[in-house]
Structures are given as C-alpha cells and as structure tokens.
Write a protein that holds these residues in place. Structure first.
Motif, mmCIF file in Angstrom:
data_model
loop_
_atom_site.group_PDB
_atom_site.id
_atom_site.type_symbol
_atom_site.label_atom_id
_atom_site.label_comp_id
_atom_site.label_asym_id
_atom_site.label_seq_id
_atom_site.Cartn_x
_atom_site.Cartn_y
_atom_site.Cartn_z
ATOM 1 N N VAL A 75 0.434 2.206 0.761
ATOM 2 C CA VAL A 75 1.343 1.625 -0.226
ATOM 3 C C VAL A 75 0.885 0.221 -0.609
ATOM 4 N N ASP A 76 0.524 -0.584 0.372
ATOM 5 C CA ASP A 76 0.082 -1.957 0.113
ATOM 6 C C ASP A 76 -1.180 -1.992 -0.744
ATOM 7 N N ILE A 77 -2.156 -1.169 -0.420
ATOM 8 C CA ILE A 77 -3.403 -1.165 -1.194
ATOM 9 C C ILE A 77 -3.140 -0.738 -2.635
ATOM 10 N N ILE A 78 -2.370 0.307 -2.824
ATOM 11 C CA ILE A 78 -2.079 0.776 -4.186
ATOM 12 C C ILE A 78 -1.356 -0.308 -4.976
ATOM 13 N N GLU A 79 -0.284 -0.820 -4.400
ATOM 14 C CA GLU A 79 0.572 -1.760 -5.125
ATOM 15 C C GLU A 79 -0.052 -3.133 -5.306
ATOM 16 N N ASN A 80 -0.660 -3.648 -4.255
ATOM 17 C CA ASN A 80 -1.111 -5.044 -4.280
ATOM 18 C C ASN A 80 -2.589 -5.241 -4.543
ATOM 19 N N LYS A 81 -3.385 -4.200 -4.454
ATOM 20 C CA LYS A 81 -4.817 -4.327 -4.736
ATOM 21 C C LYS A 81 -5.207 -3.617 -6.020
ATOM 22 N N GLN A 88 -3.534 -11.941 -10.143
ATOM 23 C CA GLN A 88 -2.243 -11.736 -9.473
ATOM 24 C C GLN A 88 -2.411 -11.484 -7.977
ATOM 25 N N GLY A 89 -3.643 -11.572 -7.490
ATOM 26 C CA GLY A 89 -3.896 -11.323 -6.072
ATOM 27 C C GLY A 89 -4.426 -9.931 -5.787
ATOM 28 N N GLY A 90 -4.700 -9.167 -6.854
ATOM 29 C CA GLY A 90 -5.241 -7.822 -6.685
ATOM 30 C C GLY A 90 -6.709 -7.837 -6.306
ATOM 31 N N ALA A 91 -7.274 -6.665 -6.196
ATOM 32 C CA ALA A 91 -8.680 -6.527 -5.805
ATOM 33 C C ALA A 91 -9.599 -7.149 -6.856
ATOM 34 N N VAL A 95 -14.454 -4.499 -6.355
ATOM 35 C CA VAL A 95 -13.973 -3.829 -5.141
ATOM 36 C C VAL A 95 -13.195 -2.579 -5.558
ATOM 37 N N LEU A 96 -13.742 -1.421 -5.205
ATOM 38 C CA LEU A 96 -13.146 -0.161 -5.645
ATOM 39 C C LEU A 96 -12.588 0.667 -4.504
ATOM 40 N N HIS A 97 -12.769 0.213 -3.260
ATOM 41 C CA HIS A 97 -12.230 0.975 -2.134
ATOM 42 C C HIS A 97 -11.919 0.054 -0.959
ATOM 43 N N TYR A 98 -11.071 0.571 -0.074
ATOM 44 C CA TYR A 98 -10.703 -0.115 1.164
ATOM 45 C C TYR A 98 -10.746 0.905 2.290
ATOM 46 N N LYS A 99 -11.150 0.450 3.465
ATOM 47 C CA LYS A 99 -11.204 1.307 4.647
ATOM 48 C C LYS A 99 -10.299 0.745 5.725
ATOM 49 N N ASN A 100 -9.822 1.627 6.585
ATOM 50 C CA ASN A 100 -8.982 1.217 7.709
ATOM 51 C C ASN A 100 -9.007 2.332 8.747
ATOM 52 N N THR A 101 -8.771 1.978 9.979
ATOM 53 C CA THR A 101 -8.589 2.964 11.043
ATOM 54 C C THR A 101 -7.146 2.840 11.517
ATOM 55 N N VAL A 102 -6.426 3.954 11.444
ATOM 56 C CA VAL A 102 -5.020 3.985 11.839
ATOM 57 C C VAL A 102 -4.852 5.119 12.838
ATOM 58 N N ALA A 155 8.475 7.490 -3.440
ATOM 59 C CA ALA A 155 8.726 8.315 -2.253
ATOM 60 C C ALA A 155 7.892 7.844 -1.068
ATOM 61 N N MET A 156 6.632 7.482 -1.340
ATOM 62 C CA MET A 156 5.773 6.973 -0.270
ATOM 63 C C MET A 156 6.345 5.685 0.316
ATOM 64 N N LYS A 157 6.877 4.828 -0.545
ATOM 65 C CA LYS A 157 7.477 3.570 -0.070
ATOM 66 C C LYS A 157 8.741 3.805 0.752
#
Length: 161
Positions: A75-81, A88-91, A95-102, A155-157
């Motif tokens: 949600v954060d990446i979609i909305e804020n990046k 506005q603080g976006g990507a 920068v076209l992608h972000y990675k994370n391990t969850v 719905a995701m939020k």
C-alpha cells in the motif's frame, strides 16, 4: 497448484472484496485474507483456444499469495512512491521497482506501463518465494484502473493484520 474455491472458502478465510469486470468484461478479482496471507484471485472468462486451461467451469484462474504482513508495504509503495510525483515525495523518475523481504518471502513491486493492455499503467507484484504453475515465481499484474476505480486499493488499505 490448487486454487481456493471462492464459493466455499476454508475456515479462517475472509473475502475482503469481490470485483466484477475488474480487468475485462466478465473478469472477477477477489482479495481474500486468512490469518497469515493475502490472496488475490483473478477469474477471466475462458475461451476455447486460450493458452490457459479452463480451471473452473467457464474461467481461467490466477492465484497470487503474499504474507499478510506485506500489505502495508505494498500500500505504501503504491500510494507514496508510484502515485506521487518526485516533487511530492514519490519515486524518482528512474526508479521503477522496489524490493522487500517480508516473513522470509522475497517480494518485488514494479510499475508496469502496459498493464494487461497497451498504454494502461499499473503494477506487477512478484513473489520470488512462491512458484506458480508456469513459472518459478508468482506474479500478478493489476492496472491502476482496478486499484482506483474498482476500489481494490481501498480494500487493500482496509486489511487488518
């Protein structure tokens, strides 16, 4: 791979949203959660000759799973990046992608300029820790149209973990 039966979910599973005509006329998208996972299911009207098999009478199915704990990050990446400009603080523009391990699952979210059809922007979410029937990793493409206009993002939020 075994698909969830959306008409008879196992105990502990909850439909967060069901979207009719989510991508194409007749397509249906579900966001379903359980105690540990967020599950996206896409049903597309099956046509004879499609490269996908008929998984359910009349439909080809796609199921994508991420840890439930990944939802705030997505949600954060979609909305804020992706949905904000760099000013506005976006990507940044390059920068076209972000990675994370969850929860030990390697995830990637990327901007997709031609998402399911030409000139339709959207995102692709990839889970490198889960395979799907045709690839060594699982992915799902979601147009911005579906996220915004069809309320999938809302719905995701709303998902609580």
């Amino acid at each position: 791979m075994s698909f969830l039966n959306t008409q008879n979910l196992p105990p502990g599973h909850k439909v967060i949203i069901e979207i009719v005509d989510a991508f194409y006329p007749g397509s249906i998208v579900y966001l379903i959660t359980n105690e540990h996972e967020a599950i996206f299911i896409r049903k597309d009207v099956w046509k004879a000759g499609d490269f996908l098999d008929e998984d359910e009478p009349g439909f080809s199915l796609e199921q994508f799973v991420v840890p439930l704990n990944a939802m705030p990050w997505l949600v954060d990446i979609i909305e804020n990046k992706f949905w904000k400009t760099p000013a506005q603080g976006g990507a940044p523009a390059d920068v076209l992608h972000y990675k994370n391990t969850v929860d030990d699952e390697k995830l990637k979210i990327r901007f997709t300029p031609n998402c399911l059809k030409k000139f339709e922007p959207g995102i692709t979410i990839i889970n490198y820790s889960r395979a799907e029937r045709y690839a060594e990793f699982a992915s799902i493409a979601i147009p911005y149209y579906t996220l915004r206009d069809k309320k999938l993002f809302q719905a995701m939020k709303s998902v609580r973990f």
